[in-house]
Design an enzyme around this catalytic site. Structure first.
Site, PDB file in Angstrom:
ATOM      1  N   HIS A   1       4.869 -46.091   3.095  1.00  0.00           N
ATOM      2  CA  HIS A   1       4.376 -45.973   1.716  1.00  0.00           C
ATOM      3  C   HIS A   1       3.826 -47.440   1.295  1.00  0.00           C
ATOM      4  O   HIS A   1       4.339 -47.809   0.591  1.00  0.00           O
ATOM      5  CB  HIS A   1       5.414 -45.203   0.836  1.00  0.00           C
ATOM      6  CG  HIS A   1       5.736 -43.917   1.375  1.00  0.00           C
ATOM      7  ND1 HIS A   1       5.346 -42.824   0.642  1.00  0.00           N
ATOM      8  CD2 HIS A   1       6.700 -43.576   2.337  1.00  0.00           C
ATOM      9  CE1 HIS A   1       5.892 -41.899   1.369  1.00  0.00           C
ATOM     10  NE2 HIS A   1       6.569 -42.355   2.307  1.00  0.00           N
TER      11      HIS A   1
ATOM     12  N   HIS B   1       8.448 -36.163   1.892  1.00  0.00           N
ATOM     13  CA  HIS B   1       8.813 -37.676   1.238  1.00  0.00           C
ATOM     14  C   HIS B   1      10.068 -37.404   0.464  1.00  0.00           C
ATOM     15  O   HIS B   1      10.788 -38.092   0.128  1.00  0.00           O
ATOM     16  CB  HIS B   1       7.713 -37.944   0.558  1.00  0.00           C
ATOM     17  CG  HIS B   1       7.797 -39.268  -0.009  1.00  0.00           C
ATOM     18  ND1 HIS B   1       8.675 -40.381   0.522  1.00  0.00           N
ATOM     19  CD2 HIS B   1       7.533 -40.067  -1.227  1.00  0.00           C
ATOM     20  CE1 HIS B   1       8.816 -41.526  -0.462  1.00  0.00           C
ATOM     21  NE2 HIS B   1       8.253 -41.028  -1.355  1.00  0.00           N
TER      22      HIS B   1
HETATM   23 MN    MN Z   1       4.468 -42.886  -1.647  1.00  0.00          MN
END
Ligand code: MN
Length: 260
Positions: free
Chosen positions: A71, A81
């Site tokens: 990220h 995620h």
């Molecule tokens: Mn992210």
């Protein structure tokens, strides 16, 4: 060569009646990364270790090894995620067709100029549709905030205050409406993450992550040059690494835009 939709597009790129806009921040050791509160694991900035540079280690070539968070910089969030999407897709499982879609740009630059913690509302989305038409299935909804202008200054970009970061993002109702009433492929922002800086205080916390990733809608963060896109009519192309098990990936994000 006979004419096909692809040759028409190639001709349009050739005569610049369709232009390529790069929506990607430059990725380097200076690229800002999110700062979580101290009790959580934080992501490092990009770093690289040189393997050779036309020297004894490799006389004819230069190459390096990267350490880079999933990220970091302009990047995609895959459903896994977030805990709400843990049974969903990793980056490698995202169907390529989903990575191409109409870009719908909601411009709240003026509002964010006045209030850096501005929250994008469901009413903002309704007003956008009244002016520009329904958000198409498979679209990438892009929240233009002007925040990308801060990308070269980590302090201004992260904008930490005494009560946490002050950065714009969507409110819960906007996110819920997108997840349930429209069939978008993804939601993109110019800030370090898809949620507002105070997203931890919302119910649910971090609604863009929680609700959208839980619904299989991808995130895009740290976009650049959204000011070069029309409100509708551009084609977004998102190209992350095909990272097996990846929760996210730095991505090259491009748009095809008709010349004006
Ligand atoms: Mn992210």
């Amino acid at each position: 060569m006979s004419e096909t939709p692809v040759t028409v597009l190639m001709d349009a790129l050739g005569d610049a009646s369709v232009q390529v806009v790069d929506l990607t921040q430059s990725l380097s050791e200076r690229t800002p990364v999110i700062q979580l509160p101290e009790q959580f694991a934080n992501t490092p900035r990009l770093s690289r270790r040189e393997l050779s540079r036309y020297d004894d280690r490799g006389p004819l070539w230069a190459w390096s090894v990267l350490e880079v968070g999933e990220h970091t910089g302009t990047h995609i969030d895959a459903p896994i995620h977030w805990i709400s999407g843990r049974d969903g897709e990793d980056v490698a499982s995202i169907p390529p067709r989903r990575l191409f879609g109409p870009a719908v740009v909601v411009d709240k630059t003026a509002e964010v100029e006045r209030d850096p913690g501005y929250l994008l509302t469901a009413e903002d989305l309704h007003a956008h549709e009244r002016e520009h038409g329904r958000i198409p299935d498979g679209a990438w909804l892009l929240f233009r905030s002007g925040w990308g202008a801060r990308a070269d200054d980590a302090e201004a970009f992260l904008n930490a205050g005494p009560d946490g970061p002050v950065t714009p993002g969507p409110d819960v109702a906007a996110v819920r409406w997108l997840a349930t009433e429209r069939a978008i492929a993804g939601f993109g922002v110019e800030t370090v993450g898809t949620d507002a800086g105070n997203g931890a205080t919302f119910d649910p916390p971090f609604p863009a992550h929680n609700i959208l990733l839980g619904a299989g809608v991808y995130g895009l963060a740290q976009l650049a040059n959204l000011s070069e896109l029309p409100a509708t009519g551009a084609l977004l192309i998102v190209a992350p690494l095909k990272l097996v098990g990846g929760t996210g990936s730095p991505a090259r994000v491009l748009a095809l835009v008709p010349a004006t």
